[in-house]
Design a protein around this motif. Sequence first.
Motif, mmCIF file in Angstrom:
data_model
loop_
_atom_site.group_PDB
_atom_site.id
_atom_site.type_symbol
_atom_site.label_atom_id
_atom_site.label_comp_id
_atom_site.label_asym_id
_atom_site.label_seq_id
_atom_site.Cartn_x
_atom_site.Cartn_y
_atom_site.Cartn_z
ATOM 1 N N GLU A 1 0.455 11.807 -3.505
ATOM 2 C CA GLU A 1 -0.376 11.268 -2.419
ATOM 3 C C GLU A 1 0.200 9.956 -1.886
ATOM 4 O OE1 GLU A 1 -3.032 12.406 -0.599
ATOM 5 O OE2 GLU A 1 -2.502 14.276 -1.575
ATOM 6 N N VAL A 2 0.732 9.145 -2.789
ATOM 7 C CA VAL A 2 1.406 7.909 -2.355
ATOM 8 C C VAL A 2 2.570 8.263 -1.434
ATOM 9 C CG1 VAL A 2 2.825 5.953 -3.118
ATOM 10 C CG2 VAL A 2 0.718 6.517 -4.357
ATOM 11 N N TYR A 3 3.399 9.201 -1.856
ATOM 12 C CA TYR A 3 4.551 9.588 -1.042
ATOM 13 C C TYR A 3 4.129 10.231 0.273
ATOM 14 C CZ TYR A 3 7.893 8.404 -4.675
ATOM 15 O OH TYR A 3 8.668 7.716 -5.568
ATOM 16 N N ARG A 4 3.113 11.065 0.231
ATOM 17 C CA ARG A 4 2.637 11.688 1.473
ATOM 18 C C ARG A 4 2.181 10.616 2.465
ATOM 19 N NH1 ARG A 4 1.049 16.349 2.689
ATOM 20 N NH2 ARG A 4 -1.097 15.827 3.206
ATOM 21 N N LYS B 1 2.629 11.711 6.146
ATOM 22 C CA LYS B 1 2.162 13.095 6.043
ATOM 23 C C LYS B 1 0.691 13.170 5.629
ATOM 24 C CE LYS B 1 6.221 14.780 6.881
ATOM 25 N NZ LYS B 1 6.520 15.378 8.158
ATOM 26 N N SER B 2 0.073 12.019 5.432
ATOM 27 C CA SER B 2 -1.331 11.967 5.028
ATOM 28 C C SER B 2 -2.022 10.834 5.762
ATOM 29 C CB SER B 2 -1.436 11.742 3.517
ATOM 30 O OG SER B 2 -2.768 11.492 3.140
ATOM 31 N N GLU B 3 -3.242 11.081 6.120
ATOM 32 C CA GLU B 3 -4.058 10.063 6.780
ATOM 33 C C GLU B 3 -4.942 9.331 5.770
ATOM 34 O OE1 GLU B 3 -4.523 9.730 10.376
ATOM 35 O OE2 GLU B 3 -2.791 11.021 10.714
ATOM 36 N N THR C 1 -8.675 4.110 -0.470
ATOM 37 C CA THR C 1 -9.199 5.232 -1.262
ATOM 38 C C THR C 1 -8.295 5.603 -2.432
ATOM 39 O OG1 THR C 1 -8.185 6.922 0.146
ATOM 40 C CG2 THR C 1 -10.422 6.200 0.730
ATOM 41 N N PHE C 2 -7.147 4.941 -2.558
ATOM 42 C CA PHE C 2 -6.280 5.184 -3.709
ATOM 43 C C PHE C 2 -6.887 4.501 -4.937
ATOM 44 C CE2 PHE C 2 -3.379 6.341 -0.421
ATOM 45 C CZ PHE C 2 -2.547 7.281 -1.009
ATOM 46 N N SER C 3 -7.109 5.299 -5.969
ATOM 47 C CA SER C 3 -7.756 4.764 -7.168
ATOM 48 C C SER C 3 -6.830 3.801 -7.906
ATOM 49 C CB SER C 3 -8.161 5.906 -8.100
ATOM 50 O OG SER C 3 -7.030 6.645 -8.499
ATOM 51 N N ASP C 4 -7.460 2.833 -8.565
ATOM 52 C CA ASP C 4 -6.666 1.959 -9.426
ATOM 53 C C ASP C 4 -6.527 2.642 -10.790
ATOM 54 O OD1 ASP C 4 -8.945 1.473 -10.990
ATOM 55 O OD2 ASP C 4 -9.235 -0.561 -10.258
#
Length: 130
Positions: free
Chosen positions: A11-14, A19-21, A26-29
């Motif tokens: 998801e980080v790379y996307r 490639k991701s909105e 919203t990225f969890s710690d």
Amino acid sequence: MKLDHVVWKSEVYRRFWGKSEKSLDTFSDHTECRLGKWYYQGDGKKSFSHLHSFKAIEAPHRDVHTKGIEALQFAEQNKTDDAFNSLSDMETASDKVLTLLTAIESDIVNTYTSGTTTSIHQHSTEAEIF
């Protein structure tokens, strides 16, 4: 949990490559992902915190999340070199996490099959291992 870890990184790379909105906030710690919940609040803490490998995973796991989010922040600021350095640091930490997850699994099997404590089968019904 290894798969969850890889999915979080993907998801980080996307997001990094557009490639991701997914919103950065919203990225969890490291405490809110599945591994973090297992480590800090769940069966991991309750059942396996005595293992050296369990204790060793905290810092690199935190670094995966910190460096991944940091890379996205740098990317938003158009600090490309800093972003790539953070991604590299994230990957280094991730390799350690995956190695330590395997070590935790081995330590659990070795501990509970050596006869020093309850059997792994009895214990695994009480705690989620992976």
